[in-house]
Design a protein around this motif. Sequence first.
Motif, mmCIF file in Angstrom:
data_model
loop_
_atom_site.group_PDB
_atom_site.id
_atom_site.type_symbol
_atom_site.label_atom_id
_atom_site.label_comp_id
_atom_site.label_asym_id
_atom_site.label_seq_id
_atom_site.Cartn_x
_atom_site.Cartn_y
_atom_site.Cartn_z
ATOM 1 N N VAL A 71 24.638 19.082 38.206
ATOM 2 C CA VAL A 71 24.444 20.192 38.984
ATOM 3 C C VAL A 71 25.737 20.739 39.612
ATOM 4 C CG1 VAL A 71 21.883 20.607 39.646
ATOM 5 C CG2 VAL A 71 23.546 19.046 40.826
ATOM 6 N N VAL A 72 26.974 20.544 38.890
ATOM 7 C CA VAL A 72 28.165 20.654 39.282
ATOM 8 C C VAL A 72 28.860 21.468 38.080
ATOM 9 C CG1 VAL A 72 30.447 19.868 39.972
ATOM 10 C CG2 VAL A 72 28.453 18.696 40.548
ATOM 11 N N LEU A 73 29.354 22.630 38.269
ATOM 12 C CA LEU A 73 30.045 23.466 37.271
ATOM 13 C C LEU A 73 31.564 22.509 37.073
ATOM 14 C CD1 LEU A 73 29.544 27.208 38.267
ATOM 15 C CD2 LEU A 73 28.463 25.889 36.421
ATOM 16 N N ARG B 137 34.614 24.088 38.466
ATOM 17 C CA ARG B 137 34.798 23.864 39.908
ATOM 18 C C ARG B 137 35.629 22.749 40.198
ATOM 19 N NH1 ARG B 137 30.400 25.392 44.105
ATOM 20 N NH2 ARG B 137 30.466 27.683 43.929
ATOM 21 N N MET C 204 29.663 28.928 53.189
ATOM 22 C CA MET C 204 29.933 28.025 52.147
ATOM 23 C C MET C 204 30.177 26.723 52.887
ATOM 24 S SD MET C 204 29.770 28.732 48.949
ATOM 25 C CE MET C 204 30.930 27.935 48.176
ATOM 26 N N GLN D 293 35.856 33.461 39.181
ATOM 27 C CA GLN D 293 36.137 32.640 40.352
ATOM 28 C C GLN D 293 37.010 33.640 41.108
ATOM 29 O OE1 GLN D 293 37.219 28.806 37.866
ATOM 30 N NE2 GLN D 293 35.936 28.032 39.447
ATOM 31 N N ILE E 204 27.191 32.200 43.051
ATOM 32 C CA ILE E 204 26.788 30.825 43.068
ATOM 33 C C ILE E 204 27.682 29.895 44.220
ATOM 34 C CG2 ILE E 204 28.660 30.067 40.983
ATOM 35 C CD1 ILE E 204 26.587 27.820 40.459
ATOM 36 N N ALA E 205 26.978 29.681 45.155
ATOM 37 C CA ALA E 205 27.375 28.831 46.292
ATOM 38 C C ALA E 205 27.510 27.087 46.128
ATOM 39 C CB ALA E 205 26.513 28.979 47.660
ATOM 40 N N GLY E 206 26.922 26.468 46.615
ATOM 41 C CA GLY E 206 26.832 24.959 46.365
ATOM 42 C C GLY E 206 26.349 24.450 44.831
ATOM 43 N N GLY E 207 25.564 25.371 44.359
ATOM 44 C CA GLY E 207 24.857 25.552 43.098
ATOM 45 C C GLY E 207 23.663 24.500 43.027
ATOM 46 N N ASP F 166 31.504 32.920 41.422
ATOM 47 C CA ASP F 166 31.671 31.609 42.199
ATOM 48 C C ASP F 166 32.421 31.885 43.616
ATOM 49 O OD1 ASP F 166 32.249 28.920 42.901
ATOM 50 O OD2 ASP F 166 33.400 28.473 41.044
ATOM 51 N N LEU F 167 31.870 31.272 44.860
ATOM 52 C CA LEU F 167 32.184 31.529 45.962
ATOM 53 C C LEU F 167 32.990 30.336 46.344
ATOM 54 C CD1 LEU F 167 28.923 32.758 47.590
ATOM 55 C CD2 LEU F 167 30.634 34.062 46.426
ATOM 56 N N GLU F 168 33.268 29.482 45.485
ATOM 57 C CA GLU F 168 33.998 28.183 45.975
ATOM 58 C C GLU F 168 35.562 28.477 46.470
ATOM 59 O OE1 GLU F 168 33.341 24.789 45.864
ATOM 60 O OE2 GLU F 168 34.996 23.662 45.276
ATOM 61 N N LYS G 50 32.410 25.606 27.720
ATOM 62 C CA LYS G 50 32.260 26.763 28.064
ATOM 63 C C LYS G 50 32.348 26.900 29.469
ATOM 64 C CE LYS G 50 27.874 26.934 25.135
ATOM 65 N NZ LYS G 50 26.573 26.604 25.205
ATOM 66 N N GLU G 51 32.476 28.480 29.734
ATOM 67 C CA GLU G 51 32.904 28.802 31.279
ATOM 68 C C GLU G 51 32.011 28.063 32.131
ATOM 69 O OE1 GLU G 51 33.480 32.875 32.081
ATOM 70 O OE2 GLU G 51 34.743 33.066 30.197
ATOM 71 N N THR G 52 30.689 28.050 31.875
ATOM 72 C CA THR G 52 29.596 27.545 32.960
ATOM 73 C C THR G 52 29.190 26.204 32.767
ATOM 74 O OG1 THR G 52 27.901 28.613 32.052
ATOM 75 C CG2 THR G 52 29.077 29.972 33.378
ATOM 76 N N LYS H 253 40.399 18.822 41.553
ATOM 77 C CA LYS H 253 39.831 17.478 42.031
ATOM 78 C C LYS H 253 40.004 16.308 41.491
ATOM 79 C CE LYS H 253 36.837 20.606 44.863
ATOM 80 N NZ LYS H 253 35.830 21.734 44.610
ATOM 81 N N GLU I 14 27.602 34.321 25.803
ATOM 82 C CA GLU I 14 27.848 33.265 26.534
ATOM 83 C C GLU I 14 27.868 33.765 27.965
ATOM 84 O OE1 GLU I 14 30.416 30.147 24.814
ATOM 85 O OE2 GLU I 14 31.422 30.188 26.771
ATOM 86 N N ARG I 15 27.353 32.638 28.841
ATOM 87 C CA ARG I 15 27.450 33.286 30.250
ATOM 88 C C ARG I 15 28.734 33.099 30.457
ATOM 89 N NH1 ARG I 15 23.297 30.328 31.807
ATOM 90 N NH2 ARG I 15 22.005 31.985 31.590
ATOM 91 N N ARG I 16 29.289 34.177 31.397
ATOM 92 C CA ARG I 16 30.626 34.148 32.192
ATOM 93 C C ARG I 16 30.533 33.463 33.486
ATOM 94 N NH1 ARG I 16 34.032 38.983 32.373
ATOM 95 N NH2 ARG I 16 35.364 36.893 33.109
ATOM 96 N N LEU I 17 31.649 32.999 33.723
ATOM 97 C CA LEU I 17 31.913 32.578 35.367
ATOM 98 C C LEU I 17 33.105 33.054 35.884
ATOM 99 C CD1 LEU I 17 31.254 30.447 37.528
ATOM 100 C CD2 LEU I 17 33.160 29.081 36.614
ATOM 101 N N LEU J 95 28.032 34.391 36.451
ATOM 102 C CA LEU J 95 28.150 33.676 37.814
ATOM 103 C C LEU J 95 29.329 34.136 38.423
ATOM 104 C CD1 LEU J 95 26.778 30.265 36.792
ATOM 105 C CD2 LEU J 95 25.477 32.161 37.705
#
Lengths: 155, 297
Positions: free
Chosen positions: A61-63, A66, B72, B7, B28-31, B50-52, A18-20, A70, B2-5, B48
């Motif tokens: 607590v990490v997407l 992201r 950030m 970026q 969403i910053a550090g989350g 994403d500011l990453e 899922k995206e999130t 990495k 479904e929730r979208r992200l 969401l």
Amino acid sequence: MVRLSLRVNGEDLDVEAKETALLLDVLREGLGLTGAKRGCETSHCGCCSVLLDGMVVHSCVVLAARCVGKEITTVEGLSQGGELSELQRFFLKYGALQCGYCTPGMLMAATALLQRNPKPTLEEIKAGLDGNLCRCTGYTTIFEAITACSQAIGQ
Amino acid sequence: MERRLIQPKTIEQTLEERERYAGDGMPIAGGQSLLVLLRNKLIAPRVLIDLEGLGELRGVRETGDRISIGAMATIFNLMSLPVIGAAIPVLAEAASKVGSTAIRNLGTVGGNVCHNELGADLPPALLTLNAEAELRSRKRSRRVPLGQFFRDYFETVVEPDEIVCRIEAPRLPQGATGVYLKHAISPEDMAIVGVAVVVVPDGSSERAVSEVRIGLGGVAPVPFRASKAEAALKGAVLDELDEKAIREAGAIAAEEADPATDPHGTAEYRKKMIQVFVRRAILAALEKQGRGSNGKA
């Protein structure tokens, strides 16, 4: 759903998520890497700890999205060619576990600590594990194992 | 659904998305707090943002006598960057007391202030630094002093189409010292009482103090400066800054607070602890100037 390319324990892996989606869910359910444990899911207990570019993080607590690009390291990545890491061997030697549920997280937090600070004092070890709880309260042997490992590595 | 992200790669794109999803999107910053709120179903944004990817929000810059911190920048950055330690060390000290190592590795200064959780460690320190937040939306940008930034529990002045881009603070005046003390059951908890103190010496005399700044967290709907307690100490001469004066300031600060009773402590307990920790923080800040309090307090 999206397709994510993640680099986990030195391998490039593709996974649908899922995206999130959270990194913890993707590791455990998407990739079958169940070393990182599901505990509080609210960033308190630390049994889901993994390394992200060498830094300890709580994967609950990490997407996952992201983490693309990495380096992710889980407890499965600590051993090399079937050989346990030095730290893992010292955990065994000192009996640094009881029920074992917190152990993968403890190993990851301690691995990050020793990379950053190869000779930690006892206080620094405690601070380095401040995001990891042992419900069995077996901290003493965990601290001893890390201390002994840091001394052995230095020799 | 479904929730979208989303970026985005630039601030402009981010602000467009922020405007588009002003009603049901969240940045969403550090989350580290937001993903817990999501997991506990306390919030349910459809999108969401994403500011990453916004590298320009990560840097910490020093321009003239001001320190500009990208929203950030991580809590770990605040603890470890030499420029923060040198110019505004009270912020580094507060940062070192946020949550746990893992949370500090990902949590950000922007997320910390925007979340505005009761007992957050950074706001009291930022308040004593006279920090400002730089906010942007697609249509405008504005600067808000942190003293006017927090509105209520978990609420700030940030509008649904805005993001916080930077936090900026002047470097501490010559000779000034700061201290952040956190009172919590366990160090990784939110503060029951968080006290930041900055003591600014008066250059004209070794014994004079021009200003004592006191920032409090955990003891009112929003973090705040205890301005009446500060006024009582303004221009104090060190000889008078004895146990009595400092205790009085602590008592005034406790009166200025509006604490709630929650599972971590009663309102009454919090008021008592304000007195204890304000006193300790002032003494510790004086101690850092090598002035102690003549052993009086």
